[in-house]
Design an enzyme around this catalytic site. Structure first.
Site, PDB file in Angstrom:
ATOM      1  CD1 TRP A  34       0.384   0.438   3.324  1.00  0.00           C
ATOM      2  CD2 TRP A  34      -0.417  -1.593   3.016  1.00  0.00           C
ATOM      3  NE1 TRP A  34       0.810  -0.157   4.486  1.00  0.00           N
ATOM      4  CE2 TRP A  34       0.333  -1.461   4.294  1.00  0.00           C
ATOM      5  CE3 TRP A  34      -0.845  -2.889   2.716  1.00  0.00           C
ATOM      6  CZ2 TRP A  34       0.758  -2.718   5.127  1.00  0.00           C
ATOM      7  CZ3 TRP A  34      -0.885  -4.037   3.540  1.00  0.00           C
ATOM      8  CH2 TRP A  34       0.059  -3.842   4.683  1.00  0.00           C
ATOM      9  CD  GLU A  47      -3.348   4.329   6.810  1.00  0.00           C
ATOM     10  OE1 GLU A  47      -3.700   4.294   8.140  1.00  0.00           O
ATOM     11  OE2 GLU A  47      -2.398   4.126   6.520  1.00  0.00           O
ATOM     12  CG  LEU A  90      -8.404  -8.194  10.240  1.00  0.00           C
ATOM     13  CD1 LEU A  90      -6.875  -8.741  10.162  1.00  0.00           C
ATOM     14  CD2 LEU A  90      -8.551  -7.389   9.111  1.00  0.00           C
ATOM     15  N   GLY A  91     -10.837  -9.901  13.528  1.00  0.00           N
ATOM     16  CA  GLY A  91     -10.962  -9.242  14.563  1.00  0.00           C
ATOM     17  C   GLY A  91     -11.612  -7.986  14.342  1.00  0.00           C
ATOM     18  CE1 TYR A 130      -1.977   7.126  12.529  1.00  0.00           C
ATOM     19  CE2 TYR A 130      -3.811   5.636  11.587  1.00  0.00           C
ATOM     20  CZ  TYR A 130      -2.417   6.219  11.552  1.00  0.00           C
ATOM     21  OH  TYR A 130      -1.423   5.603  10.888  1.00  0.00           O
ATOM     22  CG  ASP A 148       0.977   5.086  14.639  1.00  0.00           C
ATOM     23  OD1 ASP A 148       2.078   5.931  15.110  1.00  0.00           O
ATOM     24  OD2 ASP A 148       1.290   4.380  13.948  1.00  0.00           O
ATOM     25  CB  CYS A 202      11.347   5.515  19.072  1.00  0.00           C
ATOM     26  SG  CYS A 202      11.146   6.207  20.757  1.00  0.00           S
TER      27      CYS A 202
HETATM   28  S1  SF4 Z   1      16.480   8.994  20.512  1.00  0.00           S
HETATM   29 FE1  SF4 Z   1      15.736   7.208  21.406  1.00  0.00          FE
HETATM   30  S2  SF4 Z   1      14.158   7.706  22.901  1.00  0.00           S
HETATM   31 FE2  SF4 Z   1      14.335   9.509  21.477  1.00  0.00          FE
HETATM   32  S3  SF4 Z   1      13.098   9.338  19.848  1.00  0.00           S
HETATM   33 FE3  SF4 Z   1      14.850   8.345  19.086  1.00  0.00          FE
HETATM   34  S4  SF4 Z   1      14.722   6.083  19.923  1.00  0.00           S
HETATM   35 FE4  SF4 Z   1      13.082   7.282  20.719  1.00  0.00          FE
END
Ligand code: SF4
Length: 360
Positions: A34, A47, A90-91, A130, A148, A202
């Protein structure tokens, strides 16, 4: 404690974040069907499928839907039962209902084109803030921040935003920050980069900061507060639920009932039964309950097949007993369905699991 990021002006920080993210995005493509299309129908379908579903689980459904409903018109004109069947497994089945209803509206009111204003998008079934932002950015290239759960985590860490990001005011604040950061050009790439960083770098635990293009701007990293952000309260405890169901045969047919249109798993088919924690000792109770409900003698007996299934915070353990009723007795509601026809019915995941147990 490490030193805080240098005190650049807001505009400089914004520019640097954009540059870093867009460069990173060019070098870290995450191929998804997509993303390589400009077909608004496909982007919209993806989406909706991705709401509350991971990419890996959504992929086979995306392909199945495109085979069965290649464009907005074919989806809008299909019987809802076919859509629900394609969705089966899929729920969060309200999404299937909303997808179908929205396709009908888009065809009727917008000549099959996905609207390009927030107000019109939000008025469609199944489209919240969103998804509206995502569609405006990904389809129409508008300057819209897309937040999100993953992006919320990145932003709360990047700027040390306190409070639960799932709560209205904090989410609003994060949307404001995202709208401010997103560039007018290449908003789609910027948003996708944020989503990918949230998903892959992250991470909730042990974020991979050295690989992150935001690292020089990140306050949580500078102040070593990554584990404290975002401030999400503990999850709701899992509720254990028991259910007893009756598996009844008449020649090569099985008796299934349809769940009410509105509510959990609305319109899906399943074996008749009721919530009870009696478990393997529940045959007598199930017999009495169904006898009372249908006003005919029902006899459930034997060793039950057991299936486990989770829906949101409920963990459901189903005990399925073979059951009999007098020959030719009529049961109000439900249908006797030929085994070979079951594939045409949208059945619940728990029902499918019981059928598999019965086969094995
Ligand atoms: S530096 Fe580390 S904590 Fe900060 S946004 Fe990037 S991955 Fe996340």
């Amino acid at each position: 404690m490490k030193s805080a990021p240098s005190s650049k002006s807001k505009t400089e920080i914004r520019r640097s974040i954009r540059r870093g993210l867009l460069r990173w995005f060019r070098n870290h493509p995450r191929p998804m069907p997509w993303r390589s299309t400009r077909d608004p129908y496909r982007i919209w379908l993806a989406e909706i499928l991705l709401q509350q579903t991971r990419v890996r689980s959504a992929l086979p459904y995306y392909r199945k839907f495109l085979e069965r409903f290649p464009d907005m018109e074919s989806l809008a004109r299909a019987p809802f039962r076919d859509v629900l069947r394609a969705w089966s497994g899929l729920g969060y089945y309200a999404r299937a209902r909303n997808l179908h209803a929205a396709a009908g509206e888009i065809l009727r009111r917008f000549d099959g084109r996905i609207p390009d204003t927030r107000t019109a998008l939000l008025a469609l079934p199944g489209i919240g803030p969103y998804t509206a932002s995502a569609l405006l950015s990904f389809i129409h290239g508008k300057r819209e921040g897309v937040v999100d759960g993953n992006v919320a985590r990145v932003l709360t860490r990047l700027f040390l935003v306190p409070g639960n990001p799932r709560s209205g005011p904090v989410l609003e604040r994060l949307r404001g920050i995202a709208d401010d950061l997103v560039p007018a050009r290449r908003s789609r790439d910027f948003n996708l980069a944020m989503i990918d960083i949230g998903a892959a770098i992250c991470r909730p635990r042990a974020p991979r900061c050295p690989e992150c293009p935001l690292v020089t701007h990140c306050r949580a990293r500078a102040e070593d507060l990554r584990e404290r952000y975002p401030e999400i309260p503990p999850r709701r405890k899992t509720e254990r639920v028991g259910r007893l169901v009756a598996v009844m045969h008449r020649a090569d047919r099985l008796f299934l009932v349809r769940r009410p249109e509105k509510g959990l798993l609305g319109g899906m088919w399943e074996f008749p039964g009721y919530d009870s924690r009696a478990g393997a000792r529940g045959a007598g109770r199930l017999s009495r309950e169904l006898t009372r409900r249908w006003k005919i003698p029902v006899r459930a007996a034997g060793e039950p097949a057991v299936a486990e299934h989770s829906i949101t915070y409920r963990s459901i353990r189903v005990h399925a007993f073979r059951a009999t009723i007098p020959a030719n007795a009529e049961i109000p509601g439900g249908e006797w369905i030929r085994g070979r026809d079951l594939a045409r019915y949208p059945i619940t995941t728990a029902t499918r699991k019981i059928l598999e147990r019965k086969k094995s």
